[in-house]
Write an enzyme that holds these catalytic residues in place. Structure first.
Site, PDB file in Angstrom:
ATOM      1  N   LYS A 182     115.726 172.822  31.158  1.00  0.00           N
ATOM      2  CA  LYS A 182     114.409 173.090  31.817  1.00  0.00           C
ATOM      3  C   LYS A 182     114.166 172.245  32.435  1.00  0.00           C
ATOM      4  O   LYS A 182     113.743 171.218  32.622  1.00  0.00           O
ATOM      5  CB  LYS A 182     113.639 173.585  30.316  1.00  0.00           C
ATOM      6  CG  LYS A 182     112.524 174.299  31.733  1.00  0.00           C
ATOM      7  CD  LYS A 182     111.112 173.817  30.522  1.00  0.00           C
ATOM      8  CE  LYS A 182     110.342 172.926  30.873  1.00  0.00           C
ATOM      9  NZ  LYS A 182     109.915 172.771  32.657  1.00  0.00           N
ATOM     10  N   GLY A 236     110.295 162.124  31.543  1.00  0.00           N
ATOM     11  CA  GLY A 236     109.456 162.373  32.085  1.00  0.00           C
ATOM     12  C   GLY A 236     107.940 161.853  31.790  1.00  0.00           C
ATOM     13  O   GLY A 236     108.246 160.275  31.158  1.00  0.00           O
ATOM     14  N   SER A 237     106.968 162.094  31.471  1.00  0.00           N
ATOM     15  CA  SER A 237     105.841 161.336  31.533  1.00  0.00           C
ATOM     16  C   SER A 237     105.761 160.684  29.501  1.00  0.00           C
ATOM     17  O   SER A 237     106.355 161.670  28.864  1.00  0.00           O
ATOM     18  CB  SER A 237     104.083 161.606  31.020  1.00  0.00           C
ATOM     19  OG  SER A 237     104.198 162.583  30.862  1.00  0.00           O
ATOM     20  N   THR A 238     104.797 159.996  29.591  1.00  0.00           N
ATOM     21  CA  THR A 238     104.781 158.596  28.114  1.00  0.00           C
ATOM     22  C   THR A 238     103.814 159.608  27.610  1.00  0.00           C
ATOM     23  O   THR A 238     104.591 160.322  26.014  1.00  0.00           O
ATOM     24  CB  THR A 238     104.055 157.402  28.129  1.00  0.00           C
ATOM     25  OG1 THR A 238     105.446 156.615  28.792  1.00  0.00           O
ATOM     26  CG2 THR A 238     103.846 156.868  26.830  1.00  0.00           C
ATOM     27  N   GLU A 239     102.780 160.556  28.321  1.00  0.00           N
ATOM     28  CA  GLU A 239     101.868 161.296  27.428  1.00  0.00           C
ATOM     29  C   GLU A 239     103.154 162.876  26.755  1.00  0.00           C
ATOM     30  O   GLU A 239     102.875 162.826  26.070  1.00  0.00           O
ATOM     31  CB  GLU A 239     101.416 161.800  28.360  1.00  0.00           C
ATOM     32  CG  GLU A 239      99.729 162.425  27.614  1.00  0.00           C
ATOM     33  CD  GLU A 239      98.605 163.300  28.896  1.00  0.00           C
ATOM     34  OE1 GLU A 239      98.947 163.022  29.876  1.00  0.00           O
ATOM     35  OE2 GLU A 239      98.386 164.037  28.311  1.00  0.00           O
ATOM     36  N   GLU A 258     113.174 159.185  28.355  1.00  0.00           N
ATOM     37  CA  GLU A 258     112.943 158.059  29.265  1.00  0.00           C
ATOM     38  C   GLU A 258     111.480 158.086  29.771  1.00  0.00           C
ATOM     39  O   GLU A 258     111.643 159.782  30.169  1.00  0.00           O
ATOM     40  CB  GLU A 258     114.286 158.977  30.111  1.00  0.00           C
ATOM     41  CG  GLU A 258     115.443 158.437  29.596  1.00  0.00           C
ATOM     42  CD  GLU A 258     115.990 156.994  29.549  1.00  0.00           C
ATOM     43  OE1 GLU A 258     115.435 156.188  29.993  1.00  0.00           O
ATOM     44  OE2 GLU A 258     117.330 156.758  29.321  1.00  0.00           O
ATOM     45  N   CYS A 292     109.471 156.425  37.819  1.00  0.00           N
ATOM     46  CA  CYS A 292     109.470 155.270  36.655  1.00  0.00           C
ATOM     47  C   CYS A 292     109.874 154.222  36.783  1.00  0.00           C
ATOM     48  O   CYS A 292     108.794 153.478  36.161  1.00  0.00           O
ATOM     49  CB  CYS A 292     110.434 156.450  36.080  1.00  0.00           C
ATOM     50  SG  CYS A 292     112.095 156.570  35.877  1.00  0.00           S
ATOM     51  N   GLU A 393      99.835 153.804  35.510  1.00  0.00           N
ATOM     52  CA  GLU A 393     101.638 154.180  36.131  1.00  0.00           C
ATOM     53  C   GLU A 393     101.032 154.989  37.218  1.00  0.00           C
ATOM     54  O   GLU A 393     100.506 156.014  36.292  1.00  0.00           O
ATOM     55  CB  GLU A 393     102.453 155.394  35.540  1.00  0.00           C
ATOM     56  CG  GLU A 393     103.609 155.374  36.317  1.00  0.00           C
ATOM     57  CD  GLU A 393     104.543 156.358  35.051  1.00  0.00           C
ATOM     58  OE1 GLU A 393     104.193 157.645  34.554  1.00  0.00           O
ATOM     59  OE2 GLU A 393     105.388 156.329  35.257  1.00  0.00           O
TER      60      GLU A 393
HETATM   61  P1  NAD Z   1     105.883 165.665  33.285  1.00  0.00           P
HETATM   62  O1  NAD Z   1     105.654 164.539  31.443  1.00  0.00           O
HETATM   63  O2  NAD Z   1     104.511 166.298  32.800  1.00  0.00           O
HETATM   64  O3  NAD Z   1     107.035 166.881  32.805  1.00  0.00           O
HETATM   65  C1  NAD Z   1     108.229 166.445  32.435  1.00  0.00           C
HETATM   66  C2  NAD Z   1     109.103 167.771  31.822  1.00  0.00           C
HETATM   67  O4  NAD Z   1     108.625 168.524  30.818  1.00  0.00           O
HETATM   68  C3  NAD Z   1     108.775 169.025  33.149  1.00  0.00           C
HETATM   69  O5  NAD Z   1     109.778 169.398  33.131  1.00  0.00           O
HETATM   70  C4  NAD Z   1     107.813 170.129  32.095  1.00  0.00           C
HETATM   71  O6  NAD Z   1     107.810 171.026  32.494  1.00  0.00           O
HETATM   72  C5  NAD Z   1     107.889 169.454  31.227  1.00  0.00           C
HETATM   73  N1  NAD Z   1     106.929 169.382  29.566  1.00  0.00           N
HETATM   74  C6  NAD Z   1     105.628 169.245  30.401  1.00  0.00           C
HETATM   75  N2  NAD Z   1     104.772 170.016  29.011  1.00  0.00           N
HETATM   76  C7  NAD Z   1     105.387 169.848  27.740  1.00  0.00           C
HETATM   77  C8  NAD Z   1     105.564 169.868  26.910  1.00  0.00           C
HETATM   78  N3  NAD Z   1     104.165 170.106  25.946  1.00  0.00           N
HETATM   79  N4  NAD Z   1     106.539 170.601  25.832  1.00  0.00           N
HETATM   80  C9  NAD Z   1     108.478 170.763  26.613  1.00  0.00           C
HETATM   81  N5  NAD Z   1     107.695 170.110  27.693  1.00  0.00           N
HETATM   82  C10 NAD Z   1     107.250 169.711  29.274  1.00  0.00           C
HETATM   83  O7  NAD Z   1     106.719 164.627  33.503  1.00  0.00           O
HETATM   84  P2  NAD Z   1     107.170 164.727  35.560  1.00  0.00           P
HETATM   85  O8  NAD Z   1     105.518 164.196  35.835  1.00  0.00           O
HETATM   86  O9  NAD Z   1     107.531 165.960  35.518  1.00  0.00           O
HETATM   87  O10 NAD Z   1     107.474 162.984  36.326  1.00  0.00           O
HETATM   88  C11 NAD Z   1     107.145 162.257  36.114  1.00  0.00           C
HETATM   89  C12 NAD Z   1     106.649 161.685  35.123  1.00  0.00           C
HETATM   90  O11 NAD Z   1     108.036 161.116  34.756  1.00  0.00           O
HETATM   91  C13 NAD Z   1     106.814 159.108  35.775  1.00  0.00           C
HETATM   92  O12 NAD Z   1     105.564 159.092  33.758  1.00  0.00           O
HETATM   93  C14 NAD Z   1     107.375 159.306  35.168  1.00  0.00           C
HETATM   94  O13 NAD Z   1     107.557 157.800  35.200  1.00  0.00           O
HETATM   95  C15 NAD Z   1     108.558 160.086  34.144  1.00  0.00           C
HETATM   96  N6  NAD Z   1     110.101 160.064  34.861  1.00  0.00           N
HETATM   97  C16 NAD Z   1     111.000 158.527  34.072  1.00  0.00           C
HETATM   98  C17 NAD Z   1     111.733 159.005  33.896  1.00  0.00           C
HETATM   99  C18 NAD Z   1     112.639 157.315  33.322  1.00  0.00           C
HETATM  100  O14 NAD Z   1     113.892 157.220  33.884  1.00  0.00           O
HETATM  101  N7  NAD Z   1     112.093 157.315  32.060  1.00  0.00           N
HETATM  102  C19 NAD Z   1     112.623 159.135  35.294  1.00  0.00           C
HETATM  103  C20 NAD Z   1     111.996 159.542  36.393  1.00  0.00           C
HETATM  104  C21 NAD Z   1     110.299 160.254  35.697  1.00  0.00           C
END
Ligand code: NAD
Length: 504
Positions: A182, A236-239, A258, A292, A393
């Site tokens: 996804k 994605g995000s830590t949250e 990650e 990230c 961040e």
């Molecule tokens: P995000 O956490 O908002 O979304 C990431 C993914 O999760 C998206 O596909 C989103 O649709 C999905 N998602 C959102 N809510 C969800 C839920 N409740 N259940 C399941 N899936 C859900 O992150 P973003 O805004 O797309 O990306 C930016 C973040 O990603 C930054 O915090 C960045 O640091 C992090 N990031 C980390 C790495 C790493 O390797 N550590 C690499 C790239 C980005």
């Protein structure tokens, strides 16, 4: 490619509409124009995709295929992808705002190269590992067998859609799993195109790779919680990472995460400033800071602070911010209006906290691109590591330059963060730099460079930057169960340990 791309969901080897017929549009962050129309998967579609992946796994055509054959097919896929670098790079530029230079030289070729590395490495790892013979409590020998988990989920963010998808799909497929991907709704196009290339290649049986773009709150939640999914790989995000752990908990799924970062970039007093100053901007402003592990906190010795800041400002002001498809652009746009507003809000926060803005802090107007989300490379000085701009961040082109008196101080402040993803050390003395790197609580440290990621090394975070590793053998192992097979060496019943203990 001025046309609008249309993509359906890839489920069980077929391209299908969403069950409720929903679609969404994605836009070019350089212009605001629509670049893609994509079927929007909901919970029902996700369930269908997971069932297809389960069926394909249980059928065994892929999961029980000899490793050499699986790796060889992925190597053929690698060749096919190389022939598609052009179209994938253009999608990454127009959908995710990568400059076409970065997409062509880095974000697409690196993902493809990582596939090759993982296909190769999986083939050298071997299916079995011997375990030494034991005499106690009874003579036996054993072996470890590595097996696929089953159905894997890949949930990816918008910043590097192609690479981060590949870091999950490649090890999952190489080790015999099936997978449902996804991508983020802002940037689904390169992943959808990858699905199209794979499906048309015929190299991988139907249902082994499924691609379902859709909203996190519906499609994403279903994928992270469905009982038929065995493993979730999330970037994605830590949250949202915390939420993924919660969703996976009731069925105790294996999870790799990650997550976010606020990485420290430490200049030592013997650094070559020509390299270290430019390198610190490379660490922060690549992809407009939407990375990230960006080195967004630069720690600079007090003795050279003014000189370093002056050089940073001069270089930052020379960077050309422009449309992603313009080969002259050094930095492209931010991905979306919301991200632009977030960055702008943090600049206000920095000012309110008392940091001094020495360059940037505002939108860039690009002629003919009024709809683009362009932001100037921004540098704050006199930053205290406790400030929000140094702790949270921002995910944009904002660098905080922090003064230090002793290396001890720099390391203490570098580690004073909830994150621990990346980091840099700049010094002419490699031994000294390695000693600093050893003390940084973070998953990767670059010495005299930044951002370069090896397909044969591990990548991942300490603390709230993540759980587990991607890439290399470490990343491959995250997609394998570890089974121990115990082979007894006491053939007669009266020799059996249980005979002595339980009297049977
Ligand atoms: P995000 O956490 O908002 O979304 C990431 C993914 O999760 C998206 O596909 C989103 O649709 C999905 N998602 C959102 N809510 C969800 C839920 N409740 N259940 C399941 N899936 C859900 O992150 P973003 O805004 O797309 O990306 C930016 C973040 O990603 C930054 O915090 C960045 O640091 C992090 N990031 C980390 C790495 C790493 O390797 N550590 C690499 C790239 C980005």
């Amino acid at each position: 490619m001025a046309d609008i791309r249309d993509y359906k969901l890839l489920i069980g080897g077929e391209f299908v509409d969403a069950a409720d017929g929903a679609t969404f549009e994605t836009t070019d962050p350089s212009t605001g124009e629509v670049v893609g129309r994509v079927a929007k998967g909901g919970r029902e579609d996700m369930k269908r995709a997971i069932t297809a992946a389960r069926t394909a796994f249980d059928a065994g055509e892929w999961s029980e295929m000899p490793q050499a054959e699986r790796s060889s097919r992925l190597s053929k896929l690698w060749e096919l992808l190389q022939a598609n670098v052009g179209v994938l790079s253009e999608l990454e530029a127009r959908d995710a705002g990568h400059t076409i230079r970065m997409a062509n030289l880095f974000s697409v070729p690196l993902g493809i190269e990582n596939l090759r590395a993982i296909a190769e490495a999986s083939n050298t790892l071997g299916e079995y590992e011997p375990v030494p013979m034991v005499e106690f409590p009874a003579p036996a020998w054993g072996m470890v067998r590595r097996e696929p988990y089953g159905v894997c989920a890949a949930i990816t963010p918008w910043n590097f859609p192609f690479i981060l998808m590949m870091w999950k799909v490649a090890p999952a497929l190489a080790t015999g799993n099936t997978i449902v991907v996804k991508p983020a709704t802002y940037t689904p196009l390169s992943t959808a195109e990858f699905g199209r290339i794979v499906n048309e290649s015929g190299l991988i049986p139907p249902g082994v790779l499924n691609v379902v773009p859709g909203a996190g709150g519906a499609a994403g939640e279903e994928l992270a919680s469905n009982p038929m999914v065995d493993k979730v790989g999330f970037t994605g995000s830590t949250e949202v990472g915390r939420r993924i752990m919660q969703l996976a908990a009731p069925t105790v799924k294996k999870v790799t995460l990650e997550l976010g970062g606020k990485s420290a970039n430490i200049l030592l007093d013997d650094a070559d400033l020509d390299v270290a100053v430019a390198g610190s901007l490379w660490a922060t402003f690549l992809h407009s800071g939407q990375i990230c592990h960006s080195g967004t906190r630069a720690f600079v010795p007090a003795s050279m602070y003014d000189e370093v800041v002056a050089r940073m400002v001069e270089l930052a002001e020379g960077l050309k911010v422009g449309p992603s498809m313009d080969f002259e652009s050094d930095m492209g746009p931010l991905v979306h209006r919301t991200q632009f507003d977030t960055v702008d809000r943090y600049v206000q926060i920095g000012l309110e906290e008392g940091a001094k803005l020495v360059t940037g802090g505002e939108r860039v107007d690009v002629a003919g691109h009024d709809g683009g989300y362009f932001y100037k490379p921004t540098i704050f000085v006199d930053v205290d590591n406790k400030m929000r701009i140094a702790q949270e961040e921002i995910f944009g082109p904002v660098l905080s330059v922090i003064k230090y008196d002793s290396v001890e101080d720099a390391i203490r402040m570098a580690n004073d963060s909830i994150y621990g993803l990346g980091g840099g050390v700049w010094s002419r003395d490699t031994g000294r730099a390695i000693n600093v790197a050893k003390r940084m609580r973070t998953g990767t440290v670059w010495i005299n460079d930044y951002h370069l990621i090896s397909g044969f090394g591990p990548f991942g975070g300490y603390k709230q930057s993540g759980v587990g590793r991607e890439l290399g053998t470490w990343g491959i192992r995250e997609y394998q169960q570890t089974k121990f097979i115990h082979v007894d060496q006491t053939p007669r019943k009266d020799q059996k340990f249980w005979f002595q203990v339980l009297g049977l």
